[in-house]
Design an enzyme around this catalytic site. Structure first.
Site, mmCIF file in Angstrom:
data_model
loop_
_atom_site.group_PDB
_atom_site.id
_atom_site.type_symbol
_atom_site.label_atom_id
_atom_site.label_comp_id
_atom_site.label_asym_id
_atom_site.label_seq_id
_atom_site.Cartn_x
_atom_site.Cartn_y
_atom_site.Cartn_z
ATOM 1 N N CYS A 122 15.209 35.354 -8.242
ATOM 2 C CA CYS A 122 13.912 35.319 -7.548
ATOM 3 C C CYS A 122 12.862 34.495 -8.294
ATOM 4 C CB CYS A 122 13.401 36.732 -7.323
ATOM 5 S SG CYS A 122 14.588 37.755 -6.461
ATOM 6 N N HIS A 153 5.837 37.131 -6.351
ATOM 7 C CA HIS A 153 7.135 37.290 -5.696
ATOM 8 C C HIS A 153 7.032 38.496 -4.764
ATOM 9 C CE1 HIS A 153 11.229 37.734 -4.796
ATOM 10 N NE2 HIS A 153 11.468 38.732 -5.633
ATOM 11 N N ASN A 167 12.129 40.707 0.751
ATOM 12 C CA ASN A 167 12.342 39.926 -0.476
ATOM 13 C C ASN A 167 13.323 38.790 -0.177
ATOM 14 O OD1 ASN A 167 13.179 38.950 -2.946
ATOM 15 N ND2 ASN A 167 13.352 40.956 -3.908
HETATM 16 C C1 LIG Z 1 14.129 50.657 -4.532
HETATM 17 C C2 LIG Z 1 12.771 51.322 -4.493
HETATM 18 C C3 LIG Z 1 12.031 50.906 -3.233
HETATM 19 C C4 LIG Z 1 12.939 52.832 -4.485
HETATM 20 O O1 LIG Z 1 11.685 53.431 -4.415
HETATM 21 P P1 LIG Z 1 11.415 54.796 -5.159
HETATM 22 O O2 LIG Z 1 10.017 55.164 -4.923
HETATM 23 O O3 LIG Z 1 11.879 54.656 -6.572
HETATM 24 O O4 LIG Z 1 12.349 55.735 -4.409
HETATM 25 P P2 LIG Z 1 12.341 57.291 -4.620
HETATM 26 O O5 LIG Z 1 12.782 57.601 -5.993
HETATM 27 O O6 LIG Z 1 11.023 57.823 -4.197
HETATM 28 O O7 LIG Z 1 13.389 57.731 -3.578
HETATM 29 C C5 LIG Z 1 14.715 57.731 -3.883
HETATM 30 C C6 LIG Z 1 15.335 58.617 -2.838
HETATM 31 O O8 LIG Z 1 15.271 57.929 -1.594
HETATM 32 C C7 LIG Z 1 16.589 57.759 -1.089
HETATM 33 N N1 LIG Z 1 16.654 56.459 -0.471
HETATM 34 C C8 LIG Z 1 16.961 55.278 -1.037
HETATM 35 N N2 LIG Z 1 16.910 54.298 -0.136
HETATM 36 C C9 LIG Z 1 16.540 54.879 1.027
HETATM 37 C C10 LIG Z 1 16.314 54.380 2.328
HETATM 38 N N3 LIG Z 1 16.445 53.068 2.617
HETATM 39 N N4 LIG Z 1 15.928 55.232 3.277
HETATM 40 C C11 LIG Z 1 15.788 56.538 3.027
HETATM 41 N N5 LIG Z 1 16.009 57.088 1.821
HETATM 42 C C12 LIG Z 1 16.372 56.243 0.826
HETATM 43 C C13 LIG Z 1 17.490 57.875 -2.307
HETATM 44 O O9 LIG Z 1 18.771 58.285 -1.903
HETATM 45 C C14 LIG Z 1 16.790 58.915 -3.112
HETATM 46 O O10 LIG Z 1 17.062 60.174 -2.586
HETATM 47 P P3 LIG Z 1 17.218 61.459 -3.539
HETATM 48 O O11 LIG Z 1 15.887 61.604 -4.208
HETATM 49 O O12 LIG Z 1 17.533 62.534 -2.591
HETATM 50 O O13 LIG Z 1 18.302 61.100 -4.483
HETATM 51 C C15 LIG Z 1 11.920 50.916 -5.742
HETATM 52 O O14 LIG Z 1 12.502 51.467 -6.882
HETATM 53 C C16 LIG Z 1 11.822 49.420 -5.905
HETATM 54 O O15 LIG Z 1 11.259 48.727 -5.093
HETATM 55 N N6 LIG Z 1 12.315 48.867 -7.021
HETATM 56 C C17 LIG Z 1 12.284 47.450 -7.259
HETATM 57 C C18 LIG Z 1 13.371 46.771 -6.493
HETATM 58 C C19 LIG Z 1 13.179 45.304 -6.391
HETATM 59 O O16 LIG Z 1 12.109 44.820 -6.139
HETATM 60 N N7 LIG Z 1 14.249 44.539 -6.582
HETATM 61 C C20 LIG Z 1 14.295 43.139 -6.455
HETATM 62 C C21 LIG Z 1 13.724 42.488 -7.638
HETATM 63 S S1 LIG Z 1 13.731 40.764 -7.475
#
Ligand SMILES: CC(C)(COP(=O)(O)OP(=O)(O)OC[C@H]1O[C@@H](n2cnc3c(N)ncnc32)[C@H](O)[C@@H]1OP(=O)(O)O)[C@@H](O)C(=O)NCCC(=O)NCCS
Length: 319
Positions: A110, A245, A275
């Site tokens: 990215c 980004h 993204n």
């Molecule tokens: C991935 C991301 C959105 C997750 O957000 P988060 O706030 O950490 O998520 P949470 O911890 O609140 O939620 C996780 C829970 O949601 C669930 N979950 C994950 N994806 C889900 C979806 N698409 N829909 C519903 N539930 C989902 C998981 O199973 C987990 O459930 P559990 O708590 O029962 O185990 C966040 O960590 C993120 O954006 N990270 C950066 C990723 C990124 O930008 N990558 C590219 C870089 S170039």
């Protein structure tokens, strides 16, 4: 003397997939995706090849720069990969455009567009009279596991291009890389040699530790922006716009809060593109250019982070 951006272009594939569409085959909801990421929809290559969108964006940028493909001296294509491993996507763009110049792909995930600008800058320091096309393209829909709701909902496809000529737009640039396979990885084919037995079969799809990447991203934006404004001899307050980004609205909001930069200065497309990896920053740059937001003297910071892990930031002053 470095470069000025004399033209921009972009292309998004026709097919739009909303969060609601994803609920047909993933256990997810519009509410979850919007509240965690700010993403409402993404564009997906269905009818188009990766080369198709790369070409559209390139032609757009050349038209905007009022140049012909034959005027190009170099094509740099930041991408995780095109339709073929070889020829590179850059070589296929060169062929289809009818250009006649060296062309290569660059993989910095990215952060690819900012890495591409840095490489271009080095060419300008050697030969000031060049025209360089930086065409950043990624089709993440081909690289994510559509059974993994934790990653599939985050990404989209797109292409963004810039044509560079000698000039003085680039005021500072800073790149980093910290090798890390755990945070974000897309495994590759391991070969089919007869002596390779009992190999673990790895799915060639993106795996990610979301919270690790999240923390890395917020801290990278903050660190890198402070470094480039200092190098450019300005302050964060002097910035007219920040193009981050477009991975996740919450990442951008957290960084903005820590840096005390008003959110209004951050230009966003994340809600309808998701993204798009290397393409995300030049997609926004092109939209701003076409909206007439970039006038002589406009100060913009670009800040990217991604697989590698890589980061890149720079300060541009539009001429
Ligand atoms: C991935 C991301 C959105 C997750 O957000 P988060 O706030 O950490 O998520 P949470 O911890 O609140 O939620 C996780 C829970 O949601 C669930 N979950 C994950 N994806 C889900 C979806 N698409 N829909 C519903 N539930 C989902 C998981 O199973 C987990 O459930 P559990 O708590 O029962 O185990 C966040 O960590 C993120 O954006 N990270 C950066 C990723 C990124 O930008 N990558 C590219 C870089 S170039």
């Amino acid at each position: 003397m470095s470069f000025s951006i004399i033209g921009t272009g972009s292309a998004l594939p026709k097919t739009i997939q909303t969060n609601e569409d994803l609920t047909e085959f993933l256990e997810t909801s519009n509410e979850w995706i919007v509240s965690r990421t700010g993403i409402e929809a993404r564009h997906i290559c269905v009818e188009e090849s990766i080369l198709d969108i790369a070409l559209d964006a390139s032609l757009n940028a050349l038209d905007n720069a009022q140049l012909k493909p034959q005027d190009l001296d170099l094509i740099i294509c930041p991408t995780l990969g095109g339709d073929t491993v070889t020829p590179s996507l850059a070589c296929l763009v060169e062929k289809e455009l009818g250009a006649a110049c060296p062309s290569f792909d660059l993989n910095a995930a990215c952060s690819g567009f900012v890495y591409g600008l840095d490489v271009a800058d080095a060419y300008f320091s050697r030969n000031k009279q060049m025209k360089i096309l930086v065409i950043a393209v990624d089709a993440m829909s081909k690289l994510v596991n559509w059974k993994d709701r934790a990653t599939a909902v985050l990404f989209g496809d797109g292409a963004g291009a810039a044509v560079l000529s000698s000039g003085d737009d680039l005021k500072a640039i800073h790149l980093t890389a910290v090798g890390n396979q755990h945070a974000l990885c897309i495994p590759w084919q391991k070969g089919n040699h007869p002596l390779l037995r009992n190999q673990e079969t790895l799915l060639p799809y993106l795996k990610m530790d979301g919270s690790e990447v999240y923390r890395f991203a917020v801290s990278a934006i903050c660190k890198d922006l402070k470094i480039v404004v200092k190098e450019a001899g300005i302050t964060l307050d002097d910035l007219d716009y920040v193009i981050p980004h477009q991975a996740n609205l919450r990442i951008i909001e957290s960084a903005a809060k820590r840096l005390k930069i008003p959110m209004e200065k951050f230009v966003l497309q994340v809600s309808f593109c998701g993204n798009t990896s290397a393409a995300s920053i030049p997609l926004v740059l092109d939209e701003m250019n076409r909206q007439g937001k970039l006038i002589p003297g406009t100060r913009i910071a670009l800040t990217a982070f991604g697989g590698g892990l890589t980061t890149g930031a720079c300060i541009l002053e539009w001429s």
